[in-house]
Enzyme design. Structure first.
Site, PDB file in Angstrom:
ATOM      1  NE  ARG A  54      -0.795  -2.870   4.067  1.00  0.00           N
ATOM      2  CZ  ARG A  54      -0.251  -4.067   4.349  1.00  0.00           C
ATOM      3  NH1 ARG A  54       0.132  -4.323   5.597  1.00  0.00           N
ATOM      4  NH2 ARG A  54      -0.099  -4.978   3.414  1.00  0.00           N
ATOM      5  CE  LYS A 102      -4.200  -3.682   2.582  1.00  0.00           C
ATOM      6  NZ  LYS A 102      -4.255  -3.685   1.108  1.00  0.00           N
ATOM      7  CG  HIS A 123       0.249   3.151   0.222  1.00  0.00           C
ATOM      8  ND1 HIS A 123      -0.065   2.506   1.404  1.00  0.00           N
ATOM      9  CD2 HIS A 123       0.399   2.182  -0.711  1.00  0.00           C
ATOM     10  CE1 HIS A 123      -0.123   1.201   1.182  1.00  0.00           C
ATOM     11  NE2 HIS A 123       0.162   0.978  -0.079  1.00  0.00           N
ATOM     12  NE  ARG A 168       2.697  -0.841   2.186  1.00  0.00           N
ATOM     13  CZ  ARG A 168       2.976  -1.925   2.900  1.00  0.00           C
ATOM     14  NH1 ARG A 168       3.724  -1.824   3.987  1.00  0.00           N
ATOM     15  NH2 ARG A 168       2.529  -3.107   2.533  1.00  0.00           N
ATOM     16  CG  HIS A 213       3.243  -6.656  -0.380  1.00  0.00           C
ATOM     17  ND1 HIS A 213       4.183  -6.092  -1.210  1.00  0.00           N
ATOM     18  CD2 HIS A 213       2.455  -5.625   0.029  1.00  0.00           C
ATOM     19  CE1 HIS A 213       3.972  -4.789  -1.292  1.00  0.00           C
ATOM     20  NE2 HIS A 213       2.934  -4.493  -0.556  1.00  0.00           N
ATOM     21  CE1 TYR A 249       6.324   0.000  -4.145  1.00  0.00           C
ATOM     22  CE2 TYR A 249       6.080  -2.251  -3.359  1.00  0.00           C
ATOM     23  CZ  TYR A 249       5.655  -0.937  -3.383  1.00  0.00           C
ATOM     24  OH  TYR A 249       4.552  -0.564  -2.660  1.00  0.00           O
TER      25      TYR A 249
END
Length: 300
Positions: A149, A173, A246, A249, A272, A281
């Protein structure tokens, strides 16, 4: 407790207890302040289900996107769930709040050929020795090569990158740390930047810093500068002006799956929390496969 005070307390909870990023906390606060503006100067206990429905209806009339409505409904549910747990209100009015489901738009992805063209061009530009060009080449190679990120890239310190092993330690995150690999092209670009680019930029700073990527004045490179860089170089290749870091990514994840990578391995690489987030994806890859099939198969 009035609504404004409750929103401030909830934002502090998100920051100190759930340890969400400043950007995420700002997003929650923005959505909840929109609710406050719609509800007026009332106490927290005065906001009921009808008030919440009226808030979302007004947003619909205003022309807000379905994704915005869904996000705001989620923010309200999180907020009132917290308020109920803290015994600030007796009942959670958001339990029966329903908002439109988010649309399933697929992420912007550049082709392998486009990425090769982009990165080869930036390598040639960096060969001239300009410190900013050296930095930008390393930034683009690492965003694509490791799928990290923009906040993770900007938060990197020099000691977080191991060129010998080809890994970077990033803080994702929820302050979750993970180690991600990157390939030889990214390693070469980072090595050239550290040797010939960063010392020049660091000399412009008022104090010595540990940041890996530096701005033109020597301070830590910020997300806004990275967004501007990616938009400038990637937009012409993907055919849209609204493109940011992004997208690199997304592109990295899609190319990994196209190459046969395991879905759970990609989930771990991207950081994730849910496999469902990574599964988008697979839809991108399936769409690309379908398009190829329709173009190439005689019975398509």
């Amino acid at each position: 407790m009035d609504l404004e005070a409750a929103i401030d307390a909830f934002a502090e909870h998100l920051r100190t207890v759930r340890r969400l990023s400043p950007a995420t906390v700002r997003a929650y606060r923005t959505d909840l302040r929109d609710l406050r503006d719609a509800a007026g100067s009332v106490g927290l206990e005065s906001v009921d289900l009808e008030a919440l429905r009226d808030w979302l209806w007004r947003a619909t009339q205003r022309g807000d996107a379905r994704s915005t409505l869904a996000r705001r409904a989620a923010a309200a549910r999180s907020f009132f769930g917290w308020a109920t747990e803290q015994q600030l209100i007796a009942h959670d009015p958001s339990l029966r709040l329903i908002a439109p489901k988010r649309g399933h738009s697929l992420p912007t992805v550049a082709s392998k050929e486009a990425m090769a063209q982009l990165l080869d061009g930036r390598r040639e530009l960096a060969a001239g020795g300009d410190p900013v060009n050296l930095r930008d080449h390393a930034v683009l190679e690492l965003l694509y090569g490791a799928g990290i990120r923009v906040s993770e890239l900007c938060g990197l310190d020099v000691d977080d990158v191991d060129l010998q092993r080809g890994t970077a330690r990033v803080l994702g995150k929820g302050s979750k740390e993970r180690v991600v690999p990157f390939g030889a092209p990214a390693g070469d670009a980072i090595g050239a930047y550290l040797t010939r680019g960063r010392p020049v930029l660091a000399a412009r700073a008022t104090r010595d810093g540990a940041a890996m990527f530096l701005g033109s004045r020597g301070g830590r490179l910020g997300p806004r500068a990275v967004y501007a860089l990616v938009a400038d170089v990637l937009a012409p290749l993907v055919g849209t002006e609204t493109v940011g870091p992004h997208a690199l990514r997304h592109t990295a994840a899609t190319h990994l799956l196209d190459g046969g990578a395991d879905l759970r391995a990609v989930q771990e690489l991207l950081g994730h929390a849910s496999l469902g987030t990574t599964q988008i994806y697979t839809h991108v890859s399936a769409e690309r496969l379908t398009a190829t099939y329709r173009l190439a198969h005689p019975r398509a």
